[in-house]
Motif scaffolding. Structure first.
Motif, PDB file in Angstrom:
ATOM      1  N   ARG A 137     -24.891 -19.729  25.227  1.00 56.23           N
ATOM      2  CA  ARG A 137     -26.221 -19.119  25.108  1.00 56.23           C
ATOM      3  C   ARG A 137     -27.041 -19.838  24.032  1.00 56.23           C
ATOM      4  O   ARG A 137     -28.231 -20.090  24.210  1.00 56.23           O
ATOM      5  N   GLU A 138     -26.387 -20.187  22.930  1.00 55.75           N
ATOM      6  CA  GLU A 138     -27.069 -20.901  21.855  1.00 55.75           C
ATOM      7  C   GLU A 138     -27.553 -22.272  22.345  1.00 55.75           C
ATOM      8  O   GLU A 138     -28.690 -22.671  22.074  1.00 55.75           O
ATOM      9  N   GLU A 139     -26.702 -22.971  23.083  1.00 51.01           N
ATOM     10  CA  GLU A 139     -27.086 -24.274  23.642  1.00 51.01           C
ATOM     11  C   GLU A 139     -28.260 -24.117  24.607  1.00 51.01           C
ATOM     12  O   GLU A 139     -29.200 -24.917  24.603  1.00 51.01           O
ATOM     13  N   GLU A 140     -28.183 -23.079  25.434  1.00 54.54           N
ATOM     14  CA  GLU A 140     -29.263 -22.815  26.385  1.00 54.54           C
ATOM     15  C   GLU A 140     -30.573 -22.520  25.651  1.00 54.54           C
ATOM     16  O   GLU A 140     -31.624 -23.045  26.011  1.00 54.54           O
ATOM     17  N   LEU A 141     -30.496 -21.695  24.614  1.00 54.84           N
ATOM     18  CA  LEU A 141     -31.694 -21.392  23.822  1.00 54.84           C
ATOM     19  C   LEU A 141     -32.236 -22.648  23.154  1.00 54.84           C
ATOM     20  O   LEU A 141     -33.449 -22.857  23.105  1.00 54.84           O
ATOM     21  N   HIS A 142     -31.336 -23.482  22.651  1.00 52.47           N
ATOM     22  CA  HIS A 142     -31.756 -24.732  22.013  1.00 52.47           C
ATOM     23  C   HIS A 142     -32.445 -25.644  23.034  1.00 52.47           C
ATOM     24  O   HIS A 142     -33.490 -26.225  22.743  1.00 52.47           O
ATOM     25  N   ARG A 143     -31.857 -25.755  24.232  1.00 47.05           N
ATOM     26  CA  ARG A 143     -32.480 -26.558  25.295  1.00 47.05           C
ATOM     27  C   ARG A 143     -33.852 -25.987  25.655  1.00 47.05           C
ATOM     28  O   ARG A 143     -34.822 -26.719  25.824  1.00 47.05           O
ATOM     29  N   ASN A 144     -33.923 -24.657  25.782  1.00 45.43           N
ATOM     30  CA  ASN A 144     -35.202 -24.011  26.100  1.00 45.43           C
ATOM     31  C   ASN A 144     -36.235 -24.251  24.997  1.00 45.43           C
ATOM     32  O   ASN A 144     -37.409 -24.469  25.282  1.00 45.43           O
ATOM     33  N   GLU A 145     -35.769 -24.205  23.752  1.00 44.14           N
ATOM     34  CA  GLU A 145     -36.675 -24.459  22.628  1.00 44.14           C
ATOM     35  C   GLU A 145     -37.207 -25.889  22.686  1.00 44.14           C
ATOM     36  O   GLU A 145     -38.413 -26.117  22.525  1.00 44.14           O
ATOM     37  N   ILE A 146     -36.317 -26.839  22.928  1.00 50.48           N
ATOM     38  CA  ILE A 146     -36.730 -28.243  23.024  1.00 50.48           C
ATOM     39  C   ILE A 146     -37.679 -28.427  24.205  1.00 50.48           C
ATOM     40  O   ILE A 146     -38.726 -29.084  24.087  1.00 50.48           O
ATOM     41  N   GLN A 154     -41.014 -26.943  23.364  1.00 50.39           N
ATOM     42  CA  GLN A 154     -41.738 -27.805  22.424  1.00 50.39           C
ATOM     43  C   GLN A 154     -42.312 -29.016  23.144  1.00 50.39           C
ATOM     44  O   GLN A 154     -43.448 -29.416  22.889  1.00 50.39           O
ATOM     45  N   ASN A 188     -21.842 -19.561  22.291  1.00 50.20           N
ATOM     46  CA  ASN A 188     -22.144 -20.991  22.124  1.00 50.20           C
ATOM     47  C   ASN A 188     -22.967 -21.518  23.298  1.00 50.20           C
ATOM     48  O   ASN A 188     -23.914 -22.280  23.105  1.00 50.20           O
TER      49      ASN A 188
END
Length: 148
Positions: A51-60, A63, A49
């Motif tokens: 890691r997923e949040e970190e990836l989501h933050r990195n994606e945002i 972008q 979870n």
């Protein structure tokens, strides 16, 4: 029967039957093992979870950076186009000024040339007529076109 550890999940664990059900030590031991397994999986899930949040933050973040880069590129492109249009306008104005100067020069040159040619013709004509008159007089004739 309770669930036990398997290769891809849980399998049923067999307990020894005693007079009033299952042996409490075995049940407690299995419950402890299952609690441990659940705790490990919860920790693993928390890591996933996170890691997923970190990836989501990195994606945002990526972008947003991409949007800023695109915005900056568009701003620079607009500025380049604006500068090019202004430079083109200046070049056109300079070309028009040069054309006007060339036309004025050509007109003045033509006028001076006409005046010069007229003067030469007039001066030469008078000189030729005078010379012709001298030749006629020297040969004993009369020169009828004397200017008075």
């Amino acid at each position: 029967m309770l669930l036990g550890d398997g290769e891809r999940g849980f399998v049923m664990t067999e307990f020894t039957k005693v007079r009033k059900g299952y042996r409490p030590e075995e049940v407690e031991q299995e419950l402890s093992r299952l609690k441990q397994k659940i705790a490990e999986q919860e920790e693993e899930l928390a890591v996933y979870n996170k890691r997923e949040e970190e990836l989501h933050r990195n994606e945002i973040e990526a972008q947003m950076k991409a949007d800023l880069i695109i915005e900056e590129a568009q701003r620079k492109a607009d500025e380049i186009q604006k500068n090019a249009r202004e430079e083109l306008k200046e070049i056109r104005q300079e070309a028009l000024r040069m054309r006007d100067l060339m036309e004025a020069f050509q007109n003045e040159y033509n006028q001076l040339l006409r005046q010069y040619l007229l003067k030469i013709r007039t001066d030469e004509f008078s000189a030729l007529m005078d010379r012709l008159g001298c030749l006629i007089e020297k040969t004993g004739g009369e020169y009828p076109y004397k200017e008075e």
